[in-house]
Write a protein that holds these residues in place. Structure first.
Motif, mmCIF file in Angstrom:
data_model
loop_
_atom_site.group_PDB
_atom_site.id
_atom_site.type_symbol
_atom_site.label_atom_id
_atom_site.label_comp_id
_atom_site.label_asym_id
_atom_site.label_seq_id
_atom_site.Cartn_x
_atom_site.Cartn_y
_atom_site.Cartn_z
ATOM 1 N N LYS A 54 0.811 -1.213 0.000
ATOM 2 C CA LYS A 54 0.000 0.000 0.000
ATOM 3 C C LYS A 54 0.850 1.271 0.000
ATOM 4 C CE LYS A 54 -2.587 0.369 3.582
ATOM 5 N NZ LYS A 54 -3.676 0.066 4.525
ATOM 6 N N LYS A 55 1.948 1.268 0.729
ATOM 7 C CA LYS A 55 2.764 2.476 0.846
ATOM 8 C C LYS A 55 3.524 2.807 -0.441
ATOM 9 C CE LYS A 55 6.689 -0.045 2.840
ATOM 10 N NZ LYS A 55 7.585 -0.187 4.014
ATOM 11 N N LEU A 56 3.672 1.822 -1.334
ATOM 12 C CA LEU A 56 4.383 2.045 -2.592
ATOM 13 C C LEU A 56 3.466 1.971 -3.808
ATOM 14 C CD1 LEU A 56 7.641 -0.062 -2.001
ATOM 15 C CD2 LEU A 56 7.380 2.417 -1.854
ATOM 16 N N ARG A 57 2.169 1.774 -3.583
ATOM 17 C CA ARG A 57 1.238 1.537 -4.695
ATOM 18 C C ARG A 57 1.172 2.723 -5.648
ATOM 19 N NH1 ARG A 57 -4.004 -0.140 -2.115
ATOM 20 N NH2 ARG A 57 -4.202 2.112 -1.864
ATOM 21 N N GLY A 58 1.166 3.939 -5.101
ATOM 22 C CA GLY A 58 1.126 5.115 -5.959
ATOM 23 C C GLY A 58 2.392 5.249 -6.788
ATOM 24 N N PHE A 59 3.538 5.027 -6.150
ATOM 25 C CA PHE A 59 4.821 5.138 -6.854
ATOM 26 C C PHE A 59 4.933 4.120 -7.985
ATOM 27 C CE2 PHE A 59 9.116 3.339 -7.225
ATOM 28 C CZ PHE A 59 9.804 4.439 -7.705
ATOM 29 N N THR A 60 4.632 2.859 -7.676
ATOM 30 C CA THR A 60 4.807 1.826 -8.694
ATOM 31 C C THR A 60 3.788 1.966 -9.831
ATOM 32 O OG1 THR A 60 3.464 0.328 -7.333
ATOM 33 C CG2 THR A 60 5.851 0.135 -7.150
ATOM 34 N N SER A 61 2.565 2.355 -9.503
ATOM 35 C CA SER A 61 1.567 2.543 -10.560
ATOM 36 C C SER A 61 1.941 3.710 -11.458
ATOM 37 C CB SER A 61 0.182 2.770 -9.950
ATOM 38 O OG SER A 61 -0.266 1.626 -9.255
ATOM 39 N N ALA A 62 2.545 4.744 -10.872
ATOM 40 C CA ALA A 62 2.954 5.903 -11.669
ATOM 41 C C ALA A 62 4.096 5.561 -12.613
ATOM 42 C CB ALA A 62 3.360 7.060 -10.754
ATOM 43 N N THR A 63 4.854 4.503 -12.323
ATOM 44 C CA THR A 63 5.946 4.121 -13.225
ATOM 45 C C THR A 63 5.418 3.612 -14.565
ATOM 46 O OG1 THR A 63 6.044 1.862 -12.318
ATOM 47 C CG2 THR A 63 7.489 3.511 -11.319
ATOM 48 N N VAL A 64 4.133 3.261 -14.641
ATOM 49 C CA VAL A 64 3.540 2.907 -15.945
ATOM 50 C C VAL A 64 3.708 4.079 -16.903
ATOM 51 C CG1 VAL A 64 1.415 2.311 -17.150
ATOM 52 C CG2 VAL A 64 1.899 1.291 -14.923
ATOM 53 N N ALA A 65 3.403 5.293 -16.427
ATOM 54 C CA ALA A 65 3.565 6.492 -17.258
ATOM 55 C C ALA A 65 5.035 6.756 -17.559
ATOM 56 C CB ALA A 65 2.945 7.696 -16.557
ATOM 57 N N VAL A 66 5.908 6.476 -16.585
ATOM 58 C CA VAL A 66 7.343 6.686 -16.802
ATOM 59 C C VAL A 66 7.834 5.863 -17.982
ATOM 60 C CG1 VAL A 66 9.644 6.351 -15.826
ATOM 61 C CG2 VAL A 66 7.807 7.266 -14.393
ATOM 62 N N PHE A 67 7.446 4.594 -18.024
ATOM 63 C CA PHE A 67 7.950 3.728 -19.083
ATOM 64 C C PHE A 67 7.208 3.935 -20.402
ATOM 65 C CE2 PHE A 67 9.707 1.664 -15.358
ATOM 66 C CZ PHE A 67 11.002 1.417 -15.792
ATOM 67 N N LEU A 68 5.965 4.420 -20.342
ATOM 68 C CA LEU A 68 5.297 4.823 -21.585
ATOM 69 C C LEU A 68 6.044 5.984 -22.236
ATOM 70 C CD1 LEU A 68 1.486 4.678 -20.694
ATOM 71 C CD2 LEU A 68 2.632 3.372 -22.474
ATOM 72 N N THR A 69 6.399 6.989 -21.444
ATOM 73 C CA THR A 69 7.136 8.130 -21.992
ATOM 74 C C THR A 69 8.554 7.735 -22.375
ATOM 75 O OG1 THR A 69 7.711 8.840 -19.737
ATOM 76 C CG2 THR A 69 5.785 9.836 -20.739
#
Length: 399
Positions: A54-69
Motif C-alpha cells: 500500500k505504501k508504494l502503490r502510488g509510486f509503482t503505478s505511476a511508473t507505468v507512465a514513466v515507461f510509456l514516456t
C-alpha cells in the motif's frame, strides 16, 4: 507473456517487410502492435498495482507512465536520421519493439502472479504467502495481509462481473464515472495536439528545420523527466491534488498558448513564449495526470471487479484517441490556434469534477476506498459497514 509473443510476431513482420517488398507486412505488423498494446495497457497497470504494498502503490503505478514516456523518447532517439531513421535501416526501427518483447519473455517467468490474485481469485494461501515474501522481502507485512484477507472475506459468495454487469451495478457507478472522465480527459486534454502543433510552433519561432526533431526530442524528454517526478511526488501530495491541480494548470497554460499564438504575428518575441508554454504544458501533464490517472484506476476497484472495469477503461481510452485522430485535423483547419480552447474547456470541466467527486485514495485499502464511494453511490441509504460492501451488490451477485 502471451502479449509479448504478439509483439514479437509484429516486430518480425515489420522487420522483414522491406526484404519481402511487402507493404502488407507493415499493415499486418501495425495490426498486431495495436492488439498487443491493447492487451498490455489493461494487464500491465493491474499487475504493477496488485504486486505493490500500500505504501508504494502510488509510486509503482505511476511508473507505468514513466515507461510509456520512455518508450516515446526511445522511439524519437532511435528514429533520428543518424541512427535508425535512415532509408536503408528503417525496418529495424519498426521492429525495435521486438527487443523489449524478448527481454520481458525472459524476465517474466521469474516473477509470481500478484498476491491479491492468488488469494482472492485462486484461493491459494501457500502461493499467496510465497509471492508476498518474494515481492516484498522480509519485514512486517501483517497489516497488508489482513487487508487482503478482509477483501477476500467481503467478496465471499460474489462472482467476477462481466462488462455489462459492471455497467449495471449501482455500487460501482461513481467509480466508473471517475475512470471514464479520467481516461477521456487523458486523451482529450490536448497533449497529443501539443505534440502535433509543436512543429509549427518551432518553425514559427524560426528554429532551423534540421534542429526541429531535436527540439521535439527535448519535449519528449521533458515529459519523461516530469513523469519520474510525478512518481516521487504522488505519495506525498496524493492522487486527487495532482489530478485536479494538473488539469487546472494545463488549462491555464493552454489559455496563454492560445494568446501567444494569436499575437505571434504582431510581436516577434511571442514565438519564444509559445515554445516555453509548450514545454510548460508537457511538464504539467507529466507531473499530474500522466501518472496519477493509472494509480487511481488501479486503486478504486476491488480484485473481483478490476479486470472488467479495465476493459471499459481501455475502450474509452482508445475511443478517445481515435476520435481525436479523426477530428483534430478539421479542428485545426477551422480554428487554427484557437483549437486549444476546446481542450481547455475539457480540462476545466474535468478539474471541477475530480475536485468535487474523487475521494483521496492515498494510503487507503480498497475497503476504505469502497466506503468513500458508497457515500456517492448510495447517498444516505444503508450499506453493510461490517463488510464494507453494499448489501445490494452482495445480493445481486449471489442471485
Amino acid at each position: 507473456m502471451f502479449t509479448n509473443l504478439i509483439m514479437l510476431a509484429a516486430a518480425v513482420s515489420m522487420g522483414f517487410s522491406k526484404m519481402a517488398r511487402s507493404f502488407e507486412m507493415i499493415l499486418f505488423g501495425r495490426l498486431l502492435y495495436g492488439i498487443g498494446i491493447g492487451f498490455s495497457f489493461n494487464i500491465h497497470p493491474q499487475y504493477v498495482g496488485e504486486i505493490s504494498p500500500k505504501k508504494l502503490r502510488g509510486f509503482t503505478s505511476a511508473t507505468v507512465a514513466v515507461f510509456l514516456t520512455l518508450g516515446k523518447v526511445s522511439g524519437q532517439i532511435i528514429g533520428l536520421g543518424e541512427m535508425l531513421g535512415g532509408e536503408s535501416v528503417w525496418p529495424l526501427l519498426l521492429a525495435f519493439s521486438g527487443v523489449t518483447a524478448v527481454i520481458q519473455l525472459l524476465a517474466l517467468p521469474c516473477f509470481p502472479d500478484s498476491p491479491s490474485y492468488l488469494l482472492i481469485q485462486k484461493g491459494n494461501k501457500e502461493a499467496f504467502m510465497k509471492a508476498i515474501q518474494q515481492l516484498w522481502g522480509e519485514g512486517d507485512h501483517q497489516a497488508e495481509i489482513e487487508d487482503l484477507k478482509k477483501e477476500k472475506e467481503s467478496m465471499a459468495g460474489t462472482k467476477s462481473l462481466r462488462v455489462l454487469e459492471i455497467l449495471k451495478t449501482r455500487s460501482l457507478r461513481w467509480q466508473l464515472y471517475v475512470v471514464i472522465v479520467l481516461m477521456t480527459t487523458l486523451q482529450l486534454c490536448g497533449i497529443n495536439a501539443i505534440y502535433f502543433y509543436s512543429f509549427e510552433v518551432f518553425r514559427t519561432a524560426q528554429f532551423e528545420e534540421d534542429l526541429i526533431p531535436y527540439v521535439s526530442l527535448g519535449v519528449g524528454m521533458c515529459e519523461f523527466l516530469s513523469s519520474i517526478l510525478c512518481s516521487s511526488l504522488i505519495e506525498r501530495f496524493g492522487r486527487r491534488l495532482l489530478l485536479w491541480g494538473g488539469y487546472a494548470a494545463m488549462a491555464v497554460v493552454l489559455a496563454l498558448l492560445t494568446l501567444t499564438l494569436s499575437l505571434q504575428h504582431r510581436f516577434f518575441w511571442m514565438h519564444y513564449f509559445s515554445v516555453i508554454l509548450v514545454f510548460l504544458f508537457v511538464l504539467c501533464y507529466g507531473i499530474g495526470p500522466s501518472g496519477a490517472t493509472v494509480t487511481v484506476m488501479v486503486e478504486i476497484f476491488s480484485q473481483t471487479f478490476r479486470p472488467s472495469a479495465f476493459v471499459i477503461v481501455g475502450f474509452f481510452n482508445w475511443a478517445g484517441l481515435f476520435l481525436l485522430g479523426m477530428i483534430f485535423p478539421f479542428i485545426v483547419e477551422y480554428l487554427g490556434p484557437f483549437c486549444f480552447l476546446v481542450f481547455m474547456g475539457i480540462l476545466a470541466v474535468s478539474a471541477i469534477f475530480i475536485y468535487l467527486f474523487l475521494p483521496e485514495t492515498k494510503g487507503k485499502s480498497i475497503m476504505d476506498i469502497t466506503v468513500e464511494f458508497n457515500k456517492l453511490n448510495y447517498g444516505k441509504q444503508a450499506f453493510s459497514t461490517e463488510n464494507h460492501v453494499p448489501k445490494e451488490t452482495v445480493l445481486c451477485t449471489r442471485l
